[in-house]
Design a protein around this motif. Sequence first.
Motif, mmCIF file in Angstrom:
data_model
loop_
_atom_site.group_PDB
_atom_site.id
_atom_site.type_symbol
_atom_site.label_atom_id
_atom_site.label_comp_id
_atom_site.label_asym_id
_atom_site.label_seq_id
_atom_site.Cartn_x
_atom_site.Cartn_y
_atom_site.Cartn_z
ATOM 1 N N LEU A 177 10.416 42.374 18.828
ATOM 2 C CA LEU A 177 10.152 43.655 18.176
ATOM 3 C C LEU A 177 10.179 43.519 16.658
ATOM 4 C CD1 LEU A 177 9.724 46.717 18.465
ATOM 5 C CD2 LEU A 177 12.197 46.971 18.417
ATOM 6 N N LEU A 178 11.156 42.805 16.119
ATOM 7 C CA LEU A 178 11.232 42.598 14.673
ATOM 8 C C LEU A 178 10.054 41.793 14.161
ATOM 9 C CD1 LEU A 178 15.047 41.979 14.108
ATOM 10 C CD2 LEU A 178 13.670 43.883 13.267
ATOM 11 N N ARG A 179 9.672 40.747 14.912
ATOM 12 C CA ARG A 179 8.538 39.910 14.501
ATOM 13 C C ARG A 179 7.252 40.734 14.445
ATOM 14 N NH1 ARG A 179 9.511 36.170 17.866
ATOM 15 N NH2 ARG A 179 7.991 36.708 19.455
ATOM 16 N N ILE A 180 7.047 41.598 15.437
ATOM 17 C CA ILE A 180 5.852 42.452 15.452
ATOM 18 C C ILE A 180 5.908 43.462 14.319
ATOM 19 C CG2 ILE A 180 4.679 44.269 16.779
ATOM 20 C CD1 ILE A 180 5.444 42.720 19.319
ATOM 21 N N LYS A 181 7.062 44.054 14.105
ATOM 22 C CA LYS A 181 7.200 45.075 13.072
ATOM 23 C C LYS A 181 7.016 44.505 11.664
ATOM 24 C CE LYS A 181 10.079 48.919 11.809
ATOM 25 N NZ LYS A 181 10.114 50.150 12.519
ATOM 26 N N LEU A 182 7.432 43.257 11.453
ATOM 27 C CA LEU A 182 7.362 42.657 10.124
ATOM 28 C C LEU A 182 6.089 41.836 9.897
ATOM 29 C CD1 LEU A 182 11.098 41.553 9.793
ATOM 30 C CD2 LEU A 182 10.003 43.589 8.830
#
Length: 195
Positions: free
Chosen positions: A180-185
């Motif tokens: 989720l963090l990788r997609i968001k960033l």
Amino acid sequence: MLEFIRERAQGWFAWAIVILLVIPFALWGIHQYQTTDAEVNVAVVNGKKISDAEFQRTYQQQRDRIKAMMGKNFDPSLIDDKQLKKQVLENLINREVLVQGAHDAGLRMSAVRVGAEIRAIPNLQTKGQFDPEIYHRLLRSQGLSVGAFEKMVSNDLVIQQLNQGVGGSAFVTKSELDTLLRIKLQQRDIGYALL
């Protein structure tokens, strides 16, 4: 054609035909008045009937909410009645499924908690105190009995309890959080040319 019939339809034979036609229609009309709207159901969810009266009341409440939200800008032509009715019916069915699921899971609400919840409703209070007169007036205006309203509140609390139980037990794994963090960033570079 009708003039021909009117000129010829005189005498006892014409009156006998009129009476024979009027009697069935009159009896059928009386039967319609004697049947109540409560007998008409719009849906059945696992054996539990959702009455037309409940549907109409919920539909009208939804229209009133929309009207209140729009205020002076309310335009009835902007409301798609067919879509709104479909949405209200789906909401009633979903609500009944949730209530049945909560009851099947053993969730119940005590009468004390339901009473406390009703007494805490701000619209039913005068100077910070529960006002039974306002409560009964509101129920009459909505066409509800005390028992029916208490059951609605109880069902709402049971659904809320079910949602909190499911939501409170949700967890996220470390790999899901990393994804989720990788997609968001993520950042993307694009190029374009005007012709």
